[in-house]
Write an enzyme that holds these catalytic residues in place. Structure first.
Site, PDB file in Angstrom:
ATOM      1  CE1 TYR A   1      -3.850  -2.022   5.010  1.00  0.00           C
ATOM      2  CE2 TYR A   1      -2.902   0.167   4.718  1.00  0.00           C
ATOM      3  CZ  TYR A   1      -3.058  -0.652   4.155  1.00  0.00           C
ATOM      4  OH  TYR A   1      -3.674  -1.259   2.964  1.00  0.00           O
TER       5      TYR A   1
ATOM      6  CB  SER B   1      -0.979   0.197   0.928  1.00  0.00           C
ATOM      7  OG  SER B   1      -1.693   1.223   1.537  1.00  0.00           O
TER       8      SER B   1
HETATM    9  N1  NAP Z   1      -8.663  -0.954  -1.485  1.00  0.00           N
HETATM   10  C1  NAP Z   1      -8.298   0.111  -1.394  1.00  0.00           C
HETATM   11  O1  NAP Z   1      -7.703   1.044  -1.669  1.00  0.00           O
HETATM   12  C2  NAP Z   1      -6.142  -0.323  -1.560  1.00  0.00           C
HETATM   13  C3  NAP Z   1      -4.871   0.599  -0.670  1.00  0.00           C
HETATM   14  C4  NAP Z   1      -4.101  -0.101  -0.907  1.00  0.00           C
HETATM   15  C5  NAP Z   1      -3.665  -1.550  -0.538  1.00  0.00           C
HETATM   16  N2  NAP Z   1      -5.032  -2.513  -0.352  1.00  0.00           N
HETATM   17  C6  NAP Z   1      -4.403  -3.640  -0.123  1.00  0.00           C
HETATM   18  O2  NAP Z   1      -5.274  -4.316  -1.426  1.00  0.00           O
HETATM   19  C7  NAP Z   1      -5.035  -5.386  -0.839  1.00  0.00           C
HETATM   20  C8  NAP Z   1      -6.708  -5.553  -1.076  1.00  0.00           C
HETATM   21  O3  NAP Z   1      -7.931  -5.177  -0.348  1.00  0.00           O
HETATM   22  P1  NAP Z   1      -9.487  -4.883  -1.119  1.00  0.00           P
HETATM   23  O4  NAP Z   1      -9.500  -3.577  -1.202  1.00  0.00           O
HETATM   24  O5  NAP Z   1      -9.300  -5.445  -2.412  1.00  0.00           O
HETATM   25  O6  NAP Z   1      -9.827  -4.626   0.157  1.00  0.00           O
HETATM   26  P2  NAP Z   1     -10.993  -5.908   0.257  1.00  0.00           P
HETATM   27  O7  NAP Z   1     -11.963  -5.551  -0.305  1.00  0.00           O
HETATM   28  O8  NAP Z   1     -11.795  -6.016   2.198  1.00  0.00           O
HETATM   29  O9  NAP Z   1     -10.350  -7.702   0.240  1.00  0.00           O
HETATM   30  C9  NAP Z   1     -10.032  -8.011   1.468  1.00  0.00           C
HETATM   31  C10 NAP Z   1      -9.803  -9.322   1.050  1.00  0.00           C
HETATM   32  O10 NAP Z   1      -8.495 -10.078   2.421  1.00  0.00           O
HETATM   33  C11 NAP Z   1      -9.347 -11.201   3.167  1.00  0.00           C
HETATM   34  N3  NAP Z   1      -8.770 -11.061   4.045  1.00  0.00           N
HETATM   35  C12 NAP Z   1      -9.001 -10.721   5.614  1.00  0.00           C
HETATM   36  N4  NAP Z   1      -8.745 -10.842   6.489  1.00  0.00           N
HETATM   37  C13 NAP Z   1      -8.267 -12.567   6.229  1.00  0.00           C
HETATM   38  C14 NAP Z   1      -7.945 -13.195   6.685  1.00  0.00           C
HETATM   39  N5  NAP Z   1      -7.475 -13.706   8.344  1.00  0.00           N
HETATM   40  N6  NAP Z   1      -7.651 -14.778   5.911  1.00  0.00           N
HETATM   41  C15 NAP Z   1      -7.523 -15.024   4.456  1.00  0.00           C
HETATM   42  N7  NAP Z   1      -8.044 -13.200   3.885  1.00  0.00           N
HETATM   43  C16 NAP Z   1      -8.481 -11.935   4.577  1.00  0.00           C
HETATM   44  C17 NAP Z   1     -11.328 -10.994   2.444  1.00  0.00           C
HETATM   45  O11 NAP Z   1     -11.799 -11.770   3.110  1.00  0.00           O
HETATM   46  P3  NAP Z   1     -12.534 -13.057   3.960  1.00  0.00           P
HETATM   47  O12 NAP Z   1     -13.089 -11.509   4.660  1.00  0.00           O
HETATM   48  O13 NAP Z   1     -13.684 -13.741   3.620  1.00  0.00           O
HETATM   49  O14 NAP Z   1     -11.579 -13.722   4.157  1.00  0.00           O
HETATM   50  C18 NAP Z   1     -10.805 -10.276   1.370  1.00  0.00           C
HETATM   51  O15 NAP Z   1     -11.185 -10.831   0.287  1.00  0.00           O
HETATM   52  C19 NAP Z   1      -5.485  -5.663   0.905  1.00  0.00           C
HETATM   53  O16 NAP Z   1      -3.781  -6.402   0.851  1.00  0.00           O
HETATM   54  C20 NAP Z   1      -5.326  -3.538   1.346  1.00  0.00           C
HETATM   55  O17 NAP Z   1      -4.293  -4.038   1.521  1.00  0.00           O
HETATM   56  C21 NAP Z   1      -6.089  -2.216  -0.727  1.00  0.00           C
END
Ligand code: NAP
Length: 250
Positions: free
Chosen positions: A145, A132
């Site tokens: 984070y 991130s």
């Molecule tokens: N969206 C943004 O603006 C943004 C910006 C920077 C970085 N990121 C990074 O991108 C990545 C994906 O995020 P996203 O935006 O797609 O968010 P998201 O829709 O909230 O997806 C997060 C995923 O992580 C899984 N997860 C959470 N806890 C878990 C656990 N204990 N075991 C297995 N899976 C788990 C969730 O699935 P379950 O709840 O089903 O387990 C979900 O599939 C993350 O690492 C996030 O930090 C996102």
């Protein structure tokens, strides 16, 4: 096209957002894709739609990860699962700190421990770590984070050293704001979070990040895309605050 060199992929955090889009993209490239997350219903729907192999598993279940890694020789590992909690370290609780370290960092380290040695032995593999901009810059957010994402960023560089001399590529994808449900997952109240973080902004979609991942994988095997920072065009990190003592907040 190195996609042709790879057969299997593991994507964590595959039940929504960037992870689900990445599964869909990699399936489109003809790979056997293993999709891991806790939400079994979402994974089943993704499996029906894309033909991926679902694994309803918590990434902090190290024994479960060990079983899976022993079963499948993964060519591609996408460490994408991530969580955040609202509030700064001033308001953090012990459970929140442990959760973020477990999901954002400890699981990534364990999966690298379990999967990368096989890649090195086969002289073939690609690790994609989703960090991130929080790992590179300081701004209003949860310090745990930021700390876990900074660790993933350094791990990505260090993995290149660990795999030196082998055709194991490592890509860190460093997103700014992406239009996913992460904000609702962090703060609750999906409608309000959509209005606050998504509505009216011009944001990259999850599929755009999946496209960037596919670009790195599709590059010639002689080429390692090490780091991609991807933000909305209308978002910049940085800034400087200087407080007068009488207005400084505790
Ligand atoms: N969206 C943004 O603006 C943004 C910006 C920077 C970085 N990121 C990074 O991108 C990545 C994906 O995020 P996203 O935006 O797609 O968010 P998201 O829709 O909230 O997806 C997060 C995923 O992580 C899984 N997860 C959470 N806890 C878990 C656990 N204990 N075991 C297995 N899976 C788990 C969730 O699935 P379950 O709840 O089903 O387990 C979900 O599939 C993350 O690492 C996030 O930090 C996102």
């Amino acid at each position: 096209m190195p996609f042709a060199d790879y057969k299997t992929a593991l994507v964590t955090g595959a039940s929504s957002g960037i992870g689900a889009a990445t599964v869909e993209r990699l399936r489109g490239e003809g790979l056997e894709v293993h999709a891991l997350a806790r939400n079994a219903a979402n994974l089943d729907e993704l499996a029906r739609r894309t033909g991926c192999i679902p694994h309803a598993l918590d990434v902090s279940d190290t024994a479960g990860l060990e079983r899976l890694a022993a079963e499948v020789p993964f060519d591609i590992l996408v460490n994408n699962a991530g969580v955040d909690r609202p509030g700064s370290i001033l308001k953090a609780d012990a459970e929140g700190i442990d959760l973020l370290v477990d999901v954002n960092l400890r699981a990534v380290l364990h999966l690298c421990r379990l999967v990368v040695p096989g890649m090195v032995a086969r002289d073939r593999g690609h690790v994609v770590n989703i960090s991130s901009i929080a790992g590179a810059y300081n701004f209003g957010g949860n310090s745990t984070y930021h700390a876990t994402k900074a660790a993933v960023s350094m791990l990505s560089r260090q993995l290149r050293i660990d795999c030196f001399g082998k055709r194991v590529r490592v890509t860190e994808i460093c997103p700014g704001r992406v239009a996913t449900d992460i904000f609702a997952h962090v703060h609750g109240n999906p409608e309000e979070m959509h209005k606050r973080f998504i509505e009216g902004f011009e944001l990259p979609q999850a599929s755009d990040i999946a496209g960037a991942i596919a670009f790195a994988i599709a590059a010639p095997v002689s080429m390692n895309v090490g780091h991609m920072e991807i933000t909305p065009t209308l978002q910049v990190p940085g800034g400087l605050s200087t407080a007068r003592p009488e207005t400084a907040q505790a």
